[in-house]
Design a protein around this motif. Structure first.
Motif, PDB file in Angstrom:
ATOM      1  N   ILE A  79      36.462  49.757  66.945  1.00  0.00           N
ATOM      2  CA  ILE A  79      37.664  49.547  66.793  1.00  0.00           C
ATOM      3  C   ILE A  79      38.315  51.129  66.180  1.00  0.00           C
ATOM      4  O   ILE A  79      37.941  51.301  65.482  1.00  0.00           O
ATOM      5  CB  ILE A  79      39.010  48.129  66.351  1.00  0.00           C
ATOM      6  N   GLY A  98      40.828  48.901  71.662  1.00  0.00           N
ATOM      7  CA  GLY A  98      40.463  47.603  71.092  1.00  0.00           C
ATOM      8  C   GLY A  98      41.080  46.553  70.593  1.00  0.00           C
ATOM      9  O   GLY A  98      42.317  47.102  70.423  1.00  0.00           O
ATOM     10  N   HIS A  99      40.528  45.299  70.558  1.00  0.00           N
ATOM     11  CA  HIS A  99      41.561  44.470  70.686  1.00  0.00           C
ATOM     12  C   HIS A  99      41.920  43.476  69.570  1.00  0.00           C
ATOM     13  O   HIS A  99      41.050  43.280  68.774  1.00  0.00           O
ATOM     14  CB  HIS A  99      41.611  42.915  71.005  1.00  0.00           C
ATOM     15  N   TRP A 100      42.744  44.669  68.122  1.00  0.00           N
ATOM     16  CA  TRP A 100      43.000  43.751  66.538  1.00  0.00           C
ATOM     17  C   TRP A 100      44.348  44.132  66.458  1.00  0.00           C
ATOM     18  O   TRP A 100      44.784  44.346  67.245  1.00  0.00           O
ATOM     19  CB  TRP A 100      41.973  44.750  66.018  1.00  0.00           C
ATOM     20  N   SER A 101      43.980  43.400  65.267  1.00  0.00           N
ATOM     21  CA  SER A 101      45.386  43.127  64.770  1.00  0.00           C
ATOM     22  C   SER A 101      46.298  44.395  63.722  1.00  0.00           C
ATOM     23  O   SER A 101      45.841  45.217  62.880  1.00  0.00           O
ATOM     24  CB  SER A 101      45.779  41.827  64.289  1.00  0.00           C
ATOM     25  N   ASN A 143      53.642  44.381  64.224  1.00  0.00           N
ATOM     26  CA  ASN A 143      53.125  44.160  65.442  1.00  0.00           C
ATOM     27  C   ASN A 143      52.754  46.316  65.363  1.00  0.00           C
ATOM     28  O   ASN A 143      53.073  46.976  64.435  1.00  0.00           O
ATOM     29  CB  ASN A 143      53.802  44.552  66.349  1.00  0.00           C
ATOM     30  N   TRP A 144      52.277  46.780  66.875  1.00  0.00           N
ATOM     31  CA  TRP A 144      51.766  48.396  66.288  1.00  0.00           C
ATOM     32  C   TRP A 144      53.016  48.942  66.478  1.00  0.00           C
ATOM     33  O   TRP A 144      52.932  50.695  65.985  1.00  0.00           O
ATOM     34  CB  TRP A 144      50.757  48.694  67.721  1.00  0.00           C
ATOM     35  N   GLU A 227      33.948  46.961  72.908  1.00  0.00           N
ATOM     36  CA  GLU A 227      35.041  46.838  72.564  1.00  0.00           C
ATOM     37  C   GLU A 227      36.257  47.315  72.881  1.00  0.00           C
ATOM     38  O   GLU A 227      37.979  45.972  72.964  1.00  0.00           O
ATOM     39  CB  GLU A 227      35.565  48.055  71.367  1.00  0.00           C
ATOM     40  N   VAL A 228      36.109  47.569  74.709  1.00  0.00           N
ATOM     41  CA  VAL A 228      37.250  47.169  75.847  1.00  0.00           C
ATOM     42  C   VAL A 228      36.974  46.223  76.566  1.00  0.00           C
ATOM     43  O   VAL A 228      37.836  46.728  77.610  1.00  0.00           O
ATOM     44  CB  VAL A 228      37.983  48.502  75.667  1.00  0.00           C
ATOM     45  N   HIS A 327      36.903  42.319  62.727  1.00  0.00           N
ATOM     46  CA  HIS A 327      38.087  43.108  63.482  1.00  0.00           C
ATOM     47  C   HIS A 327      38.817  43.399  62.610  1.00  0.00           C
ATOM     48  O   HIS A 327      40.125  43.833  62.369  1.00  0.00           O
ATOM     49  CB  HIS A 327      38.791  42.535  64.871  1.00  0.00           C
TER      50      HIS A 327
END
Length: 389
Positions: A79, A98-101, A143-144, A227-228, A327
């Motif tokens: 990620i 990738g998928h993460w917070s 959030n991002w 990761e994607v 993650h």
């Protein structure tokens, strides 16, 4: 019992490989350097390989039989993030790779890679100064859009950023900050899947060093886009019938994974893994006294899904090492990685999960084996007996 049962795993080698991998930034899409590193390690072991156009590594180990053959798959990408916007004040908005917070991005030290240079920075929440914002910091959303990168250069405007050569689409890698403790715990970002890759390379070293005979051809594969989600779909030989992934297992309430032993995954978000191959791996753990547990993963995908979705008629399964805070700020134990490596050695030595996989068309008789007679439920006279059908 396999010849490889008592073969030791070189844990000093595993740890060294893992630390060297931690030192290589490789978010998905920025993986050339780690590909070059792993190719060198395979050459040192004397393992032949070829590369796909984008850099997926397909290694080759000869077994007693060429058909069926198997793939053992780990991923090299991690990620990370990418520069989304240069703000007027010179701070950087980012988008995740990738998928993460974003919760786990706050406070991280990062490297921004422009086309010609790299720069250091820190990911901060928009409200980062306690003396300026006081309690408002505690109510800021997560959030991002609520984080930004502060670059460690003399920057006061967007123009200053562009003058340094940074621009939208630049890759951002997060420092792993690895720590290996005397009690065997490993704490670091990117255990997913640098630790799994180190375990696979250590298993390959053991197979070659102790001349473990392989029952069938084996292809260790190192992918670049797990990761994607696109993963390994393009990289499997048509002869491959068994696919075993190597990856993390989430250690958390509601999960059966632990940071010790090896965890055999029986299901992820895409559905169940192959019944026969998963039981084959469990049987190897029992036969070789490898500590293990079983688990199902609720919010999880791996390279195995990309292989199945690409249309490959394969049996797929997943070998994992329990990892706390996946993650995020990840932690596992060296004993879990040792167990993973031992199971991989035993698996490479073992025959196929089903001998019928040697042919393209499976015989009907194979489909009467999923439940042994002693495991069948007691007869109910209101329904047909499956053994009579």
């Amino acid at each position: 019992m396999n010849k490889g049962t008592d073969i030791p795993i070189d844990m000093a080698y595993l740890q060294q490989i893992m630390l060297e991998l931690f030192a290589i930034p490789c978010p998905t899409g920025f993986t050339d350097r780690v590909v070059y590193y792993v190719c060198n390690k395979l050459q040192e072991l004397g393992i032949s390989y070829d590369l796909t156009r984008r850099g997926t590594i397909r290694a080759h180990l000869k077994g007693a039989e060429q058909r069926p053959d198997r793939a053992i798959v780990t991923h090299l990408d991690t990620i990370g993030a990418m520069l989304r916007e240069v703000k007027a004040n010179g701070r950087l908005s980012i988008t995740p790779i990738g998928h993460w917070s974003s919760r786990f991005a706050e406070g991280a030290r990062v490297t921004i890679f422009s086309d010609n240079h790299s720069y250091r920075g820190t990911v901060l929440p928009l409200l980062a100064a306690g003396h300026a914002f006081n309690e408002a910091i505690d109510s800021q959303p997560i959030n991002w859009d609520q984080v930004e990168v502060r670059i460690d250069e003399h920057i006061r405007s967007a123009a200053d950023v562009y003058k340094l050569g940074m621009d939208v689409g630049d890759f951002i890698a997060f420092d792993p900050n690895p720590e290996l403790l005397d009690n065997g715990y490993i704490v670091s970002r990117h255990l997913d899947n640098k630790a799994g890759t180190a375990a696979l390379l250590a298993a390959l070293k053991a197979v070659l060093e102790y001349k473990i005979p392989l029952a069938i051809d084996c292809h260790p594969i190192f992918t670049l886009t797990e990761e994607v989600g696109s993963g390994v779909g393009h990289a499997l030989d048509e002869m491959v019938t068994e696919f075993v992934g190597v990856d993390i297992a989430p250690v958390a309430p509601g999960q059966n994974s632990t940071e010790f032993g090896v965890t055999i995954a029986l299901k992820d978000s895409s559905g169940p893994f192959d019944y026969h191959l998963s039981r084959h791996l469990i049987g190897l753990c029992k036969e070789n006294n490898i500590p293990y547990q079983r688990d199902v993963f609720r919010f999880y995908y791996s390279d195995a899904l990309s292989a199945v979705q690409a249309g490959h008629d394969i049996r797929h399964s997943l070998i994992t090492f329990g990892t706390d805070a996946t993650h995020g700020y990840e932690r596992t134990h060296l004993s879990a990685l040792e167990s993973v490596a031992k199971l991989l050695v035993a698996y490479m030595e073992s025959g196929p999960a089903l001998d019928s996989d040697k042919v393209d068309a499976a015989p009907m008789e194979e489909f009467a084996k999923q439940l042994k007679p002693e495991n069948m439920p007691k007869k109910n006279t209101s329904v047909p007996d499956i053994n009579s059908l």
